[in-house]
Design a protein around this motif. Structure first.
Motif, PDB file in Angstrom:
ATOM      1  N   THR A  73       0.547  12.219  -3.518  1.00  0.00           N
ATOM      2  CA  THR A  73      -0.618  12.138  -4.340  1.00  0.00           C
ATOM      3  C   THR A  73      -0.627  13.285  -5.228  1.00  0.00           C
ATOM      4  O   THR A  73      -1.228  13.274  -6.458  1.00  0.00           O
ATOM      5  N   ASN A 229      -7.904   6.104  -7.013  1.00  0.00           N
ATOM      6  CA  ASN A 229      -8.645   4.999  -6.559  1.00  0.00           C
ATOM      7  C   ASN A 229      -7.621   3.860  -6.328  1.00  0.00           C
ATOM      8  O   ASN A 229      -7.743   2.847  -5.597  1.00  0.00           O
ATOM      9  N   ILE A 231      -4.861   1.366  -5.546  1.00  0.00           N
ATOM     10  CA  ILE A 231      -4.133   0.839  -4.527  1.00  0.00           C
ATOM     11  C   ILE A 231      -3.113  -0.112  -4.821  1.00  0.00           C
ATOM     12  O   ILE A 231      -1.858   0.048  -4.121  1.00  0.00           O
ATOM     13  N   THR A 243      -4.288   6.993  -1.047  1.00  0.00           N
ATOM     14  CA  THR A 243      -5.137   5.406  -0.610  1.00  0.00           C
ATOM     15  C   THR A 243      -4.280   4.399   0.113  1.00  0.00           C
ATOM     16  O   THR A 243      -4.833   3.614   0.803  1.00  0.00           O
ATOM     17  N   TYR A 247      -5.220   2.505   3.724  1.00  0.00           N
ATOM     18  CA  TYR A 247      -4.923   0.805   3.800  1.00  0.00           C
ATOM     19  C   TYR A 247      -4.213   0.559   4.780  1.00  0.00           C
ATOM     20  O   TYR A 247      -4.508  -0.345   5.667  1.00  0.00           O
ATOM     21  N   ALA A 263      -9.389   9.257   5.108  1.00  0.00           N
ATOM     22  CA  ALA A 263     -10.201   9.036   4.019  1.00  0.00           C
ATOM     23  C   ALA A 263     -11.144  10.438   3.699  1.00  0.00           C
ATOM     24  O   ALA A 263     -11.302  11.093   2.573  1.00  0.00           O
ATOM     25  N   PRO A 396     -13.354   7.086  -3.848  1.00  0.00           N
ATOM     26  CA  PRO A 396     -12.381   5.897  -4.184  1.00  0.00           C
ATOM     27  C   PRO A 396     -12.730   4.651  -3.450  1.00  0.00           C
ATOM     28  O   PRO A 396     -13.395   4.740  -2.288  1.00  0.00           O
ATOM     29  N   THR A 398     -11.485   2.633  -1.378  1.00  0.00           N
ATOM     30  CA  THR A 398     -10.710   2.489  -0.124  1.00  0.00           C
ATOM     31  C   THR A 398     -11.716   3.331   0.878  1.00  0.00           C
ATOM     32  O   THR A 398     -12.004   2.829   2.140  1.00  0.00           O
ATOM     33  N   PRO A 508      -9.652  -2.453  -4.380  1.00  0.00           N
ATOM     34  CA  PRO A 508      -9.576  -2.154  -3.077  1.00  0.00           C
ATOM     35  C   PRO A 508     -10.892  -2.371  -2.220  1.00  0.00           C
ATOM     36  O   PRO A 508     -10.801  -2.821  -0.914  1.00  0.00           O
TER      37      PRO A 508
END
Length: 577
Positions: A73, A229, A231, A243, A247, A263, A396, A398, A508
């Motif tokens: 990231t 944000n 995905i 992200t 998920y 998160a 974001p 998710t 997302p």
């Protein structure tokens, strides 16, 4: 006489405001606080899930998942930040400062990649750059190579591929504000630098770029939040970001607690981005006198310089819009000619439109209410309350989806318990796993767009009009309906269009909160790409892109009207944090 009446009304209005400020909380402010509570409910839900613990899974996540996700990231954000800053600022400087072939076209065409969601861009390029796709097949034919393995080609499924694609679709977030500030910069400042012997490059780095730094910081931070944000593109390209980790932890490992813990770490990254953006704008402001600021005349370019400027502006448009749009048109045409339209297309369109229309209406109405709270509330903290209500845009999708589960379940349990106790019936799940949950999440996510746009429109309406109307006996309803509504129509329309398009292409939230057997255009595209059947999702993807062109046309029609040659260009009196 009119000025005298306005002055009397202003004096009376100020006295009334002072008296009211000394009182308690007004109903408007209390309602705004309730909206803020709803917006912050998902964050509270994240904390609740996280403190439950994920058992033996958390040590595994710390050892194997989080280090890779955090590093990936970080590298993705750094790479995307560099690309969007270089491409956005460079193209903005070219179209604002020089004259070259195609300049008028590129002014608005450079915004076109905004209409292509990141997951659709990755979806298109995965097929276009596939070993048996059109690009590599053409190269092999030209070079006389028969086997795909004998041709080396950059791997699109990589961190570098993700940085490149996301950068070339998100750079308009930097281009638009940077171009606006370059156009606002005084003719005197630029021409003084030229008369002192500074060439275009030195003038750019020593005069233009420092003045445009606030716009670059804001645009880059918005682009990075969109990258965070994402995905679909990250998963399609094999990039394991935070992200994607959220998920997969939720869906694959069936651990909502572990997903919530990741998160919360992602929220730390978001707040770090906000701090960096604020630091980039710290004490930076541009001030000019409205009506007296003349932009410097564009310098004509010729020869190779003109060709280079044209190619530099054409490349982002081709990569970010022309190639994916052409691919979608071609593949959708093949799909329709061979099999006709997908049988469930009407259902996907209907679901997407219904959610987007309801969410847009609620978002715009809520944003309008918050904008009026900031204008009319006697409390000094009203503006802060409105700003807090817009924090959902920084969360974001998710993260928001995970946090929504607790408040939704709490509401359902509360209503069900009341119904059992008083009516003897069970209401079951009213919000959880329903379209209403999606609508609420959309409103929280995009509320800042509507409230910010409408509030900006309200600032252009003089408070003396409000005071004069109230002195003549007009209440809030009549003031809004007779005076403000006609003047705010452009701002409300723009906000509604932007929210509608964002709801149509949001992936997302729809992916994680949708009801069972409920497909939107976005979720269908994701499902087809995940299965590798790209051509089957081309029709739905093309429709999302076409819808995304609506706000681009709006921006092109309102943001690029320049003053006639030799005339003065209007500019705001100040641009500051």
């Amino acid at each position: 006489m009119v000025d005298r009446l306005a002055g009397i009304a202003a004096t009376r209005g100020t006295a009334v405001a002072v008296r009211r400020r000394r009182g308690g909380w007004s109903p408007l402010t209390l309602a705004a606080l309730a909206i803020v509570a709803v917006v912050f409910a998902p964050i509270a839900g994240l904390v609740w899930f996280a403190v439950q613990g994920s058992g033996d899974l958390w040590p595994h996540l710390v050892r194997t998942v989080l280090p890779v996700a955090l590093q990936t990231t970080f590298l993705l954000l750094v790479g995307v930040g560099i690309v969007v800053a270089v491409v956005g600022v460079g193209t903005a400087w070219l179209v604002a400062t020089f004259r070259f072939p195609g300049r008028r076209l590129f002014e608005w065409a450079l915004l076109l990649p905004l209409s292509v969601p990141t997951y659709i861009l990755a979806y298109a390029y995965l097929d276009v750059l596939h070993p048996i796709g059109p690009v590599q097949s053409t190269l092999r034919d030209l070079l006389g190579i028969t086997s795909p393995r004998d041709l080396w080609f950059p791997e699109i499924r990589s961190l570098g591929g993700a940085i490149t694609l996301l950068g070339f679709v998100l750079y308009p977030y930097v281009y638009l504000p940077a171009r606006a500030l370059f156009m606002m910069q005084s003719k005197a400042a630029v021409e003084v630098a030229r008369t002192l012997g500074s060439g275009p490059a030195r003038t750019f780095f020593t005069v233009a770029l420092p003045l445009a730094r606030p716009a670059v910081a804001v645009g880059t931070s918005l682009a990075l939040m969109e990258a965070l944000n994402d995905i679909g593109a990250s998963e399609f390209l094999g990039v394991r970001t935070l992200t994607v980790a959220i998920y997969t932890t939720w869906v694959t490992r069936s651990s909502i607690e572990g997903a919530a813990q990741i998160a919360l770490m992602m929220l730390v990254v978001v707040f770090a981005l906000l701090l960096v953006e604020r630091a980039g704008r710290h004490h930076q402001r541009y001030v000019g006198r409205a009506g007296r600021t003349h932009p410097a005349a564009p310098l004509p370019l010729g020869g190779l310089k003109a060709v280079a400027a044209t190619l530099a502006c054409a490349l982002p448009v081709v990569i970010g819009f022309v190639v994916p749009a052409s691919y979608l048109v071609a593949e959708a045409g093949k799909r329709v000619r061979a099999f006709g339209l997908p049988p469930d297309l009407a259902s996907w369109i209907g679901n997407s439109l219904l959610l987007a229309l309801v969410a847009t209406a609620l978002t715009v109405l809520t944003g309008l209410f918050l904008a009026y709270v900031a204008r009319f509330s006697p409390r000094r903290g009203a503006h802060l309350i409105v700003r807090l209500a817009g924090i959902g845009y920084t969360i974001p999708g998710t993260v928001l989806a995970v946090g929504m589960l607790v408040p939704l379940a709490s509401f359902d349990n509360l209503v069900d318990g009341w119904a059992r106790a008083t009516l003897g019936i069970s209401t079951g799940l009213l919000l959880s796993g329903s379209g209403a949950a999606l609508v609420i999440a959309y409103v929280i996510r995009f509320l800042a767009i509507s409230s910010g746009g409408i509030e900006a429109g309200l600032t252009k309406i003089s408070p003396s009009l409000d005071m004069a109307a109230k002195s003549l006996g007009a209440g809030h309803a009549r003031l809004v309906g007779r005076i403000h509504a006609p003047m705010l129509r452009p701002a409300i329309t723009a906000a509604a269009l932007l929210v509608f398009v964002d709801c149509m292409k949001e992936l997302p939230i729809a992916l994680l909160l949708r009801p069972f057997n409920f497909e939107t255009l976005a979720t269908h595209v994701y499902a087809e790409a995940a299965r590798g059947t790209y051509e089957d999702g081309a029709v739905a993807a093309l429709m999302i892109v076409l819808v995304g062109l609506v706000p681009i046309a709006l921006l092109a029609g309102t943001s690029f009207r320049e003053a006639p040659s030799g005339g003065s260009a209007r500019s705001p009196s100040a641009v500051s944090s």
